[in-house]
Design a protein around this motif. Structure first.
Motif, mmCIF file in Angstrom:
data_model
loop_
_atom_site.group_PDB
_atom_site.id
_atom_site.type_symbol
_atom_site.label_atom_id
_atom_site.label_comp_id
_atom_site.label_asym_id
_atom_site.label_seq_id
_atom_site.Cartn_x
_atom_site.Cartn_y
_atom_site.Cartn_z
ATOM 1 N N ILE A 17 32.910 41.211 35.896
ATOM 2 C CA ILE A 17 34.232 39.931 35.914
ATOM 3 C C ILE A 17 34.178 39.006 37.065
ATOM 4 O O ILE A 17 34.026 37.909 36.607
ATOM 5 C CB ILE A 17 35.386 40.958 35.596
ATOM 6 C CG1 ILE A 17 35.408 41.515 34.266
ATOM 7 C CG2 ILE A 17 36.523 39.715 35.555
ATOM 8 C CD1 ILE A 17 35.450 40.777 33.074
ATOM 9 N N LYS B 278 31.142 36.664 36.881
ATOM 10 C CA LYS B 278 31.112 35.774 35.847
ATOM 11 C C LYS B 278 32.184 34.625 35.946
ATOM 12 O O LYS B 278 32.083 33.503 35.549
ATOM 13 C CB LYS B 278 31.513 36.693 34.363
ATOM 14 C CG LYS B 278 31.665 35.680 33.268
ATOM 15 C CD LYS B 278 32.060 36.529 32.199
ATOM 16 C CE LYS B 278 33.806 36.488 31.865
ATOM 17 N NZ LYS B 278 34.164 37.228 30.811
ATOM 18 N N CYS B 279 33.466 35.022 36.495
ATOM 19 C CA CYS B 279 34.451 34.148 36.903
ATOM 20 C C CYS B 279 34.057 33.101 37.900
ATOM 21 O O CYS B 279 34.273 32.160 37.777
ATOM 22 C CB CYS B 279 35.823 35.001 37.082
ATOM 23 S SG CYS B 279 36.513 36.065 35.414
ATOM 24 N N GLU C 257 41.178 32.319 36.951
ATOM 25 C CA GLU C 257 40.185 32.584 35.807
ATOM 26 C C GLU C 257 40.171 34.066 35.700
ATOM 27 O O GLU C 257 40.092 34.615 34.718
ATOM 28 C CB GLU C 257 38.998 32.244 36.560
ATOM 29 C CG GLU C 257 37.737 32.202 35.458
ATOM 30 C CD GLU C 257 37.911 31.460 34.154
ATOM 31 O OE1 GLU C 257 37.291 32.158 33.380
ATOM 32 O OE2 GLU C 257 38.606 30.512 34.085
ATOM 33 N N ASN D 23 41.029 36.809 31.975
ATOM 34 C CA ASN D 23 39.981 38.028 31.746
ATOM 35 C C ASN D 23 40.603 39.390 31.780
ATOM 36 O O ASN D 23 40.315 40.289 31.066
ATOM 37 C CB ASN D 23 38.764 37.783 32.349
ATOM 38 C CG ASN D 23 37.889 36.765 32.016
ATOM 39 O OD1 ASN D 23 37.320 36.752 30.836
ATOM 40 N ND2 ASN D 23 38.213 35.708 32.577
#
Length: 160
Positions: free
Chosen positions: A37, A40-41, A59, A63
């Motif tokens: 995570i 990706k963020c 962000e 998620n």
């Protein structure tokens, strides 16, 4: 022949994170955010206008639930900047030398404006101009602007 201006990139040219961005991901991991995570963020925020701790936390919160209070996490990420973002020693020496030559110096960087200016201040850079563009691909426009503004030979230094 001296240039009319030297434009130089900030990230990975003048300065760098001592251990790359791994320290940032360690902070997130220690606060219960998975590497998947976090990475990706981080990539999404970086690619869509530039990283800042606030943007990254927002962000991530979209998620997954963030367990640690956002101001505390933000403070930890800014502390990472303060302790990890440093000059390349050879870049510092060259920059200092060029400044003694009365050549206008312009730092050109891409990303979140407030965060990039904070990094310039972190290094204690004193220059004629700092230009922050949202995306790396917009640096070419800045080069054209500097060329027309200084009306002559300019030097651009960038890690790309």
């Amino acid at each position: 022949m001296f240039p009319h201006c030297i434009g130089i990139d900030l990230d990975n040219t003048l300065g760098h994170y001592r251990d790359g961005t791994e320290g940032l991901f360690t902070i997130l991991r220690n606060n219960g955010i998975s590497d998947e995570i976090a990475r990706k963020c981080y990539k999404r925020v970086r690619d869509e206008g530039g990283y800042s701790p606030e943007k990254l936390i927002n962000e991530i919160a979209v998620n997954v639930p963030v367990l640690v209070p956002c101001p505390i996490l933000c403070e930890q990420l800014y502390r990472f900047l303060e302790t990890s973002f440093v000059w390349y020693e050879d870049a510092r020496a060259a920059f200092t030398l060029w400044q003694t030559q009365d050549i206008p110096m312009c730092v050109i960087t891409a990303g979140d404006e407030r965060y990039q200016l904070r990094k310039v201040n972190q290094l204690g850079i004193h220059c004629d101009t700092v230009i922050v563009v949202p995306h790396v691909n917009e640096k070419a426009k800045t080069t054209r602007f500097l060329h027309s503004y200084y009306r002559g030979f300019i030097v651009i230094i960038d890690d790309k």
